[in-house]
Design an enzyme around this catalytic site. Sequence first.
Site, mmCIF file in Angstrom:
data_model
loop_
_atom_site.group_PDB
_atom_site.id
_atom_site.type_symbol
_atom_site.label_atom_id
_atom_site.label_comp_id
_atom_site.label_asym_id
_atom_site.label_seq_id
_atom_site.Cartn_x
_atom_site.Cartn_y
_atom_site.Cartn_z
ATOM 1 N N ASP A 67 0.808 -1.219 0.000
ATOM 2 C CA ASP A 67 0.000 0.000 0.000
ATOM 3 C C ASP A 67 0.842 1.270 0.000
ATOM 4 O O ASP A 67 2.062 1.224 0.177
ATOM 5 C CB ASP A 67 -0.977 -0.010 1.187
ATOM 6 C CG ASP A 67 -0.343 -0.509 2.487
ATOM 7 O OD1 ASP A 67 0.887 -0.505 2.575
ATOM 8 O OD2 ASP A 67 -1.075 -0.893 3.393
ATOM 9 N N ASN A 136 -7.939 -3.214 14.265
ATOM 10 C CA ASN A 136 -9.307 -3.552 13.850
ATOM 11 C C ASN A 136 -9.322 -4.729 12.874
ATOM 12 O O ASN A 136 -10.318 -4.976 12.224
ATOM 13 C CB ASN A 136 -9.984 -2.325 13.214
ATOM 14 C CG ASN A 136 -9.223 -1.795 12.007
ATOM 15 O OD1 ASN A 136 -8.251 -2.412 11.559
ATOM 16 N ND2 ASN A 136 -9.658 -0.662 11.480
ATOM 17 N N HIS A 138 -7.445 -5.025 10.164
ATOM 18 C CA HIS A 138 -7.183 -4.711 8.749
ATOM 19 C C HIS A 138 -5.883 -5.354 8.275
ATOM 20 O O HIS A 138 -4.974 -5.612 9.068
ATOM 21 C CB HIS A 138 -7.211 -3.197 8.472
ATOM 22 C CG HIS A 138 -6.042 -2.416 8.976
ATOM 23 N ND1 HIS A 138 -6.175 -1.175 9.568
ATOM 24 C CD2 HIS A 138 -4.707 -2.642 8.961
ATOM 25 C CE1 HIS A 138 -4.989 -0.701 9.885
ATOM 26 N NE2 HIS A 138 -4.076 -1.570 9.531
ATOM 27 N N GLU A 143 -9.916 -2.142 5.326
ATOM 28 C CA GLU A 143 -10.529 -1.870 6.619
ATOM 29 C C GLU A 143 -11.776 -2.745 6.808
ATOM 30 O O GLU A 143 -12.291 -3.324 5.848
ATOM 31 C CB GLU A 143 -10.944 -0.392 6.676
ATOM 32 C CG GLU A 143 -9.812 0.597 6.455
ATOM 33 C CD GLU A 143 -8.930 0.771 7.696
ATOM 34 O OE1 GLU A 143 -8.964 -0.073 8.609
ATOM 35 O OE2 GLU A 143 -8.203 1.782 7.745
HETATM 36 C C1 F6R Z 1 1.162 -1.400 6.070
HETATM 37 C C2 F6R Z 1 0.051 -2.328 6.270
HETATM 38 C C3 F6R Z 1 -0.784 -2.232 7.507
HETATM 39 C C4 F6R Z 1 0.018 -2.564 8.759
HETATM 40 C C5 F6R Z 1 -0.861 -2.489 10.008
HETATM 41 C C6 F6R Z 1 -0.069 -2.710 11.273
HETATM 42 O O1 F6R Z 1 1.784 -1.654 4.840
HETATM 43 O O2 F6R Z 1 -0.180 -3.121 5.447
HETATM 44 O O3 F6R Z 1 -1.868 -3.106 7.377
HETATM 45 O O4 F6R Z 1 0.554 -3.843 8.641
HETATM 46 O O5 F6R Z 1 -1.479 -1.230 10.080
HETATM 47 O O6 F6R Z 1 0.837 -1.655 11.445
HETATM 48 P P1 F6R Z 1 1.965 -1.712 12.569
HETATM 49 O O7 F6R Z 1 2.913 -2.797 12.185
HETATM 50 O O8 F6R Z 1 2.618 -0.367 12.523
HETATM 51 O O9 F6R Z 1 1.269 -1.996 13.859
#
Ligand code: F6R
Length: 248
Positions: A67, A136, A138, A143
Amino acid sequence: MKIVIEQDYQKMSDRAAAIIARQVICKPDSVLGFATGSTPVGTYNKLAHMNKEGLVDFSKVTTFNLDEYAGLDENDQNSYRYFMNQNLFDHINIDKENTHVPKGNLDNLNEVCAQYEQAIANSGGIDLQLLGIGHNGHIGFNEPGASLDSLTHVVDLSSRTIEANARFFESAEKVPRQAISMGIKTIMKSKQIILLCSGKDKSDAIYEALFGDITQQVPASILQLHPNITFIIDKDAAEKICAKGLDK
Ligand code: F6R
């Protein structure tokens, strides 16, 4: 589905790096899918170290990131392209031409998404996708409520994700409201997946992803249906799993 519970963040990171290194050693021209965020940083450090030690060669590897924020230039310190260069690509012998992060700063983002999806297909598909998980549930920026059938697309970020990611920005107001993300279908097409999860604050999310109902409300729960997935979780994140036992 495999679940590996490691003692701490470092051991989780080392385990993931070993699996990625094995993939590249067995198939030097592997296509890897990468994530950003705090969770994979230890894995990237370990891979950089292994590369320096001559244990793994990235010269023929292609990568696709999950992303990117909409509206950020790739030199912006909060862009995911910048993150990947800083945390991995600048420290390994990969050809940057073969590294792909969606371009969030172009005008026609829908066109960018379609081209990104096509580029993944043209590469032969992702051999190994690394994932983190949001509080959540995701994955990527898919989401709760996201279509399980989605390909790379433009998404509106949830308020919880904006809040969680505000730590990287001056304030929550500065966090972009939209992003480009691989879709859940894009992720599910990967031949192999590793999902990393660390910390007590993710204990509920990982429990729901692994043992909850498969539902759009917890996007990571769809991963229960992937034929080759390993969840690597540190002890803190496994708190609820261990408290409840592996049976639902
Ligand atoms: C980022 C991504 C997100 C993160 C998620 C957890 O490329 O794909 O889904 O993996 O938000 O983020 P952290 O590791 O910062 O807790």
